[in-house]
Motif scaffolding. Structure first.
Motif, mmCIF file in Angstrom:
data_model
loop_
_atom_site.group_PDB
_atom_site.id
_atom_site.type_symbol
_atom_site.label_atom_id
_atom_site.label_comp_id
_atom_site.label_asym_id
_atom_site.label_seq_id
_atom_site.Cartn_x
_atom_site.Cartn_y
_atom_site.Cartn_z
ATOM 1 N N ASN A 156 0.851 -1.193 0.000
ATOM 2 C CA ASN A 156 0.000 0.000 0.000
ATOM 3 C C ASN A 156 0.880 1.234 0.000
ATOM 4 O OD1 ASN A 156 -1.983 -1.732 2.349
ATOM 5 N ND2 ASN A 156 -2.553 -1.410 0.236
ATOM 6 N N CYS A 157 0.539 2.171 -0.858
ATOM 7 C CA CYS A 157 1.289 3.421 -0.941
ATOM 8 C C CYS A 157 0.580 4.510 -0.153
ATOM 9 C CB CYS A 157 1.436 3.851 -2.397
ATOM 10 S SG CYS A 157 2.457 5.326 -2.588
ATOM 11 N N PHE A 158 1.244 4.988 0.898
ATOM 12 C CA PHE A 158 0.779 6.155 1.640
ATOM 13 C C PHE A 158 1.382 7.349 0.907
ATOM 14 C CE2 PHE A 158 1.265 8.805 5.723
ATOM 15 C CZ PHE A 158 0.019 9.361 5.578
ATOM 16 N N GLU B 111 4.342 -14.811 -0.569
ATOM 17 C CA GLU B 111 4.838 -13.980 0.527
ATOM 18 C C GLU B 111 6.146 -13.348 0.089
ATOM 19 O OE1 GLU B 111 5.855 -14.207 5.278
ATOM 20 O OE2 GLU B 111 4.788 -15.848 4.306
ATOM 21 N N CYS B 112 6.134 -12.049 -0.051
ATOM 22 C CA CYS B 112 7.290 -11.298 -0.521
ATOM 23 C C CYS B 112 7.869 -10.530 0.664
ATOM 24 C CB CYS B 112 6.861 -10.343 -1.632
ATOM 25 S SG CYS B 112 8.225 -9.452 -2.368
ATOM 26 N N LEU B 113 9.150 -10.700 0.905
ATOM 27 C CA LEU B 113 9.786 -10.059 2.054
ATOM 28 C C LEU B 113 10.442 -8.729 1.716
ATOM 29 C CD1 LEU B 113 11.363 -13.233 3.691
ATOM 30 C CD2 LEU B 113 9.185 -12.121 4.218
ATOM 31 N N ASP B 114 10.494 -8.380 0.430
ATOM 32 C CA ASP B 114 11.121 -7.122 0.028
ATOM 33 C C ASP B 114 10.341 -5.935 0.593
ATOM 34 O OD1 ASP B 114 12.545 -8.922 -1.454
ATOM 35 O OD2 ASP B 114 12.248 -7.923 -3.367
ATOM 36 N N GLU B 115 11.071 -4.908 0.952
ATOM 37 C CA GLU B 115 10.461 -3.642 1.365
ATOM 38 C C GLU B 115 10.686 -2.648 0.235
ATOM 39 O OE1 GLU B 115 8.703 -3.103 4.056
ATOM 40 O OE2 GLU B 115 9.159 -4.939 5.150
ATOM 41 N N ILE B 116 9.730 -1.772 0.012
ATOM 42 C CA ILE B 116 9.894 -0.706 -0.971
ATOM 43 C C ILE B 116 10.350 0.531 -0.218
ATOM 44 C CG2 ILE B 116 8.758 0.767 -2.674
ATOM 45 C CD1 ILE B 116 6.881 -1.567 -3.286
ATOM 46 N N SER B 117 11.602 0.918 -0.474
ATOM 47 C CA SER B 117 12.194 2.051 0.237
ATOM 48 C C SER B 117 12.230 3.316 -0.607
ATOM 49 C CB SER B 117 13.627 1.697 0.664
ATOM 50 O OG SER B 117 14.444 1.540 -0.491
ATOM 51 N N GLY B 118 12.064 3.168 -1.907
ATOM 52 C CA GLY B 118 12.176 4.324 -2.787
ATOM 53 C C GLY B 118 13.604 4.567 -3.237
ATOM 54 N N ILE B 119 14.539 3.745 -2.752
ATOM 55 C CA ILE B 119 15.952 3.873 -3.108
ATOM 56 C C ILE B 119 16.373 2.589 -3.819
ATOM 57 C CG2 ILE B 119 18.296 4.149 -2.208
ATOM 58 C CD1 ILE B 119 16.959 5.540 0.250
ATOM 59 N N SER B 120 17.065 2.731 -4.949
ATOM 60 C CA SER B 120 17.493 1.571 -5.723
ATOM 61 C C SER B 120 18.371 0.652 -4.873
ATOM 62 C CB SER B 120 18.265 2.050 -6.953
ATOM 63 O OG SER B 120 18.497 0.985 -7.828
ATOM 64 N N ASP C 34 15.442 -0.975 -4.413
ATOM 65 C CA ASP C 34 14.135 -1.263 -3.827
ATOM 66 C C ASP C 34 13.106 -0.165 -4.083
ATOM 67 O OD1 ASP C 34 14.835 -3.795 -2.700
ATOM 68 O OD2 ASP C 34 15.983 -2.725 -1.176
ATOM 69 N N THR C 35 13.073 0.325 -5.313
ATOM 70 C CA THR C 35 12.012 1.250 -5.695
ATOM 71 C C THR C 35 10.780 0.430 -6.035
ATOM 72 O OG1 THR C 35 12.572 1.249 -8.038
ATOM 73 C CG2 THR C 35 13.687 2.908 -6.644
ATOM 74 N N ALA C 36 9.645 1.066 -6.126
ATOM 75 C CA ALA C 36 8.406 0.354 -6.460
ATOM 76 C C ALA C 36 8.525 -0.338 -7.814
ATOM 77 C CB ALA C 36 7.225 1.327 -6.451
ATOM 78 N N SER C 37 9.053 0.349 -8.808
ATOM 79 C CA SER C 37 9.154 -0.255 -10.148
ATOM 80 C C SER C 37 10.149 -1.408 -10.165
ATOM 81 C CB SER C 37 9.510 0.794 -11.202
ATOM 82 O OG SER C 37 10.758 1.367 -10.917
ATOM 83 N N GLU C 38 11.205 -1.341 -9.367
ATOM 84 C CA GLU C 38 12.182 -2.436 -9.333
ATOM 85 C C GLU C 38 11.612 -3.666 -8.640
ATOM 86 O OE1 GLU C 38 16.452 -0.128 -9.360
ATOM 87 O OE2 GLU C 38 15.229 -0.006 -7.548
#
Length: 144
Positions: free
Chosen positions: A13-15, A98-107, A109-113
């Motif tokens: 979910n994107c806040f 079940e995906c353990l990756d977090e989306i941080s916004g930094i490569s 781990d960006t949303a598109s990556e």
């Protein structure tokens, strides 16, 4: 329970930064949900002015859940409470399993990556409906 509801999904979910009084940065929250329906159908899309091409169509159904909050309520929760709930809105991301990756916004781990890393078992939400007002089979439907 419906025997077709046998999949695990991870919803990001994107806040949105525009809804965050403390920052302009998007914040992504990961929630793993069990006993969901997940379907990915590969089909041919045709446009009048383009060549036909193959495309995936996704459908996910999540059984009615007390942890669900509509986005306009979810985004108003304090950060300490928001993690107890999930929402669904356009541009969120769904990954099968079940995906353990977090989306941080930094490569990297960006949303598109993260989305690309799990293709074809991941998609961006383009449709959502709350079907919990039905008499039976109450669920949330996500499409992409």
């Amino acid at each position: 329970m419906n025997p077709n509801y046998n999949q695990t999904i991870t919803i990001y979910n994107c806040f949105r930064g525009r809804d965050n009084p403390n920052s302009t940065k998007d914040i992504w929250q990961r929630t793993v949900l069990h006993d969901c329906f997940y379907k990915n159908v590969m089909g041919r899309s045709e446009y009048a002015d383009r060549d036909p091409k193959m495309a995936s169509a996704y459908a996910v159904r999540i059984p009615g859940n007390a942890r669900y909050r509509p986005y306009n309520e979810w985004c108003k929760l304090p950060e300490t409470e928001r993690g107890k709930y999930f929402t669904c809105s356009l541009k969120d991301i769904v990954v099968k399993g079940e995906c353990l990756d977090e989306i941080s916004g930094i490569s990297p781990d960006t949303a598109s990556e993260v989305l690309s890393r799990y293709k074809p078992e991941s998609f961006v939400v383009t449709a959502f409906s709350d079907n919990t007002s039905h008499r039976c089979a109450k669920h949330y439907r996500i499409g992409g």
